[in-house]
Design a protein around this motif. Structure first.
Motif, PDB file in Angstrom:
ATOM      1  N   HIS A 112       0.822  -1.219   0.000  1.00 28.60           N
ATOM      2  CA  HIS A 112       0.000   0.000   0.000  1.00 28.60           C
ATOM      3  C   HIS A 112       0.856   1.270   0.000  1.00 28.60           C
ATOM      4  N   LEU A 113       1.978   1.197  -0.704  1.00 28.07           N
ATOM      5  CA  LEU A 113       2.823   2.374  -0.883  1.00 28.07           C
ATOM      6  C   LEU A 113       2.396   3.083  -2.168  1.00 28.07           C
ATOM      7  N   PRO A 114       2.161   4.383  -2.125  1.00 24.26           N
ATOM      8  CA  PRO A 114       1.628   5.094  -3.294  1.00 24.26           C
ATOM      9  C   PRO A 114       2.647   5.194  -4.418  1.00 24.26           C
ATOM     10  N   THR A 115       2.270   4.758  -5.599  1.00 27.37           N
ATOM     11  CA  THR A 115       3.141   4.825  -6.769  1.00 27.37           C
ATOM     12  C   THR A 115       2.267   5.075  -7.992  1.00 27.37           C
ATOM     13  N   PRO A 116       2.754   5.721  -9.045  1.00 34.21           N
ATOM     14  CA  PRO A 116       1.906   6.008 -10.209  1.00 34.21           C
ATOM     15  C   PRO A 116       1.270   4.742 -10.794  1.00 34.21           C
ATOM     16  N   ALA A 117       0.043   4.884 -11.261  1.00 33.23           N
ATOM     17  CA  ALA A 117      -0.692   3.742 -11.803  1.00 33.23           C
ATOM     18  C   ALA A 117      -0.034   3.240 -13.085  1.00 33.23           C
ATOM     19  N   PRO A 118       0.104   1.916 -13.235  1.00 29.18           N
ATOM     20  CA  PRO A 118       0.691   1.373 -14.464  1.00 29.18           C
ATOM     21  C   PRO A 118      -0.268   1.531 -15.639  1.00 29.18           C
ATOM     22  N   TYR A 119       0.292   1.594 -16.832  1.00 34.25           N
ATOM     23  CA  TYR A 119      -0.530   1.675 -18.044  1.00 34.25           C
ATOM     24  C   TYR A 119      -1.213   0.343 -18.325  1.00 34.25           C
ATOM     25  N   SER A 120      -2.468   0.422 -18.762  1.00 36.10           N
ATOM     26  CA  SER A 120      -3.163  -0.705 -19.380  1.00 36.10           C
ATOM     27  C   SER A 120      -4.160  -0.113 -20.366  1.00 36.10           C
ATOM     28  N   GLU A 122      -7.184  -0.385 -20.327  1.00 32.87           N
ATOM     29  CA  GLU A 122      -8.371   0.059 -19.599  1.00 32.87           C
ATOM     30  C   GLU A 122      -8.090   1.220 -18.653  1.00 32.87           C
ATOM     31  N   SER A 123      -6.823   1.598 -18.486  1.00 39.59           N
ATOM     32  CA  SER A 123      -6.497   2.655 -17.528  1.00 39.59           C
ATOM     33  C   SER A 123      -7.013   3.999 -18.025  1.00 39.59           C
ATOM     34  N   GLU A 124      -7.101   4.958 -17.095  1.00 38.08           N
ATOM     35  CA  GLU A 124      -7.707   6.242 -17.433  1.00 38.08           C
ATOM     36  C   GLU A 124      -6.855   7.016 -18.429  1.00 38.08           C
ATOM     37  N   HIS A 149      -2.339   8.490 -23.624  1.00 40.31           N
ATOM     38  CA  HIS A 149      -2.747   7.102 -23.414  1.00 40.31           C
ATOM     39  C   HIS A 149      -2.872   6.338 -24.725  1.00 40.31           C
ATOM     40  N   ALA A 150      -3.488   6.953 -25.737  1.00 40.96           N
ATOM     41  CA  ALA A 150      -3.741   6.261 -27.006  1.00 40.96           C
ATOM     42  C   ALA A 150      -2.453   5.918 -27.759  1.00 40.96           C
ATOM     43  N   GLU A 151      -1.360   6.610 -27.444  1.00 41.36           N
ATOM     44  CA  GLU A 151      -0.102   6.395 -28.154  1.00 41.36           C
ATOM     45  C   GLU A 151       0.836   5.417 -27.451  1.00 41.36           C
TER      46      GLU A 151
END
Length: 310
Positions: A112-120, A122-124, A149-151
């Motif tokens: 539960h250590l905060p880190t940037p969300a990985p790309y997928s 479905e990600s925002e 995101h799209a690139e």
């Protein structure tokens, strides 16, 4: 008299600046330890040379990769352990986990250590930063690594082909950047005061510490990013939070030796851990010692003494 072997990378002809810097640090630490009364020898990495070392020496490990293979940087501590040689810095297990940034991020998430969300897929939507999975020293990182995101999928493949190693992408956190240096044993870690990387006159430029910003003189980033080692009164709660998160990283990764944590702070003042480096350079430690009036030389000696008694 304690004998210390300063182990460093082979330095090839026409070596890039980040590799040349390893030798500079080796020579710098050699001078410090000689002045403190140690018998010191500089040694480029060589398995045969290591096999001949006396078991009573302490190896000051500055090798930041196995020869030619960043993905295998953890091998040198593993070899030292197998030869029953005492050495400074983090262990095989520490480096195995932290060198692979994707693996490290998974462990951070589990704790539960905060880190940037990985790309997928479905990600925002939004901006994502493409990074090499296992390179350090910002190798491969430039302004073109910041993409929509799209690139991401297309640019990931292009970046991997360009630098010849696996890459990943994570959400870009636009905000302030801080670093925390720390050292110690598994049970007792010293967290040094965080310091900030200030992006001066950046305007609409992407605030990224690229390879050029770290290593290439007369580039915009090199000349316009500076380190701020003092704290403003309004930042005290943030500084305390960063120190606690750094300590949590030390515990979660079961570290021993010395390490560095890089953070980004978003517009809502939330910290995110960019990465944990278990084999960092010593410049941050040195400048903190100058700013906060403690002995950098004594810190280096403490690392040698810690290794000697393990």
């Amino acid at each position: 008299m304690q004998q210390v072997i300063i182990l460093h990378n082979h330095i090839p002809q026409n070596a890039p600046e980040d590799v040349l810097d390893i030798l500079r640090q080796a020579q710098w630490i050699e001078e410090i330890l000689r002045q403190k009364g140690y018998s010191v020898t500089l040694l480029p990495y060589s398995l045969s040379a290591l096999e001949q070392l006396d078991k009573n020496v302490v190896v000051f490990n500055l090798v930041d990769s196995a020869p030619g293979e960043e993905m295998l940087s953890y091998l040198v501590p593993g070899i030292l352990e197998s030869l029953k040689l005492k050495y400074t810095g983090c262990s095989l297990a520490n480096l195995f986990l932290t060198t692979n940034k994707v693996l490290a991020k998974k462990l951070m998430a589990e704790h539960h250590l905060p880190t940037p969300a990985p790309y997928s897929k479905e990600s925002e939507k939004g901006l994502y930063l493409i990074k090499p999975t296992a390179q350090d020293a910002s190798v491969g990182l430039d302004e073109h690594c910041l993409v929509e995101h799209a690139e991401v999928q297309t640019r990931l493949k292009e970046k991997e082909a360009q630098i010849g190693c696996p890459c990943f992408a994570e959400q870009y956190i636009d905000g302030r950047e801080f670093t925390v240096c720390m050292y110690g044993t598994r049970k007792d870690v010293h967290i040094l005061p965080p310091y900030e990387w200030v992006f001066n006159e950046y305007g609409n430029r992407a605030k990224i510490i690229t390879y050029d910003a770290k290593w290439t003189e007369q580039t915009f980033g090199y000349e316009h990013i500076s380190a701020k080692y003092t704290h403003d009164e309004a930042d005290k709660p943030l500084i305390v939070q960063l120190e606690h998160l750094a300590k949590d990283c030390w515990k979660a990764f079961d570290l021993n030796g010395y390490a560095r944590v890089d953070f980004r702070i978003d517009a809502s003042h939330r910290p995110f851990i960019l990465e944990l480096n278990a084999n960092p350079s010593f410049y941050g430690f040195y400048h903190l010692a100058q700013e906060w009036n403690f002995s950098f030389e004594d810190l280096i000696v403490s690392l040698v003494n810690q290794a000697a008694i393990l």
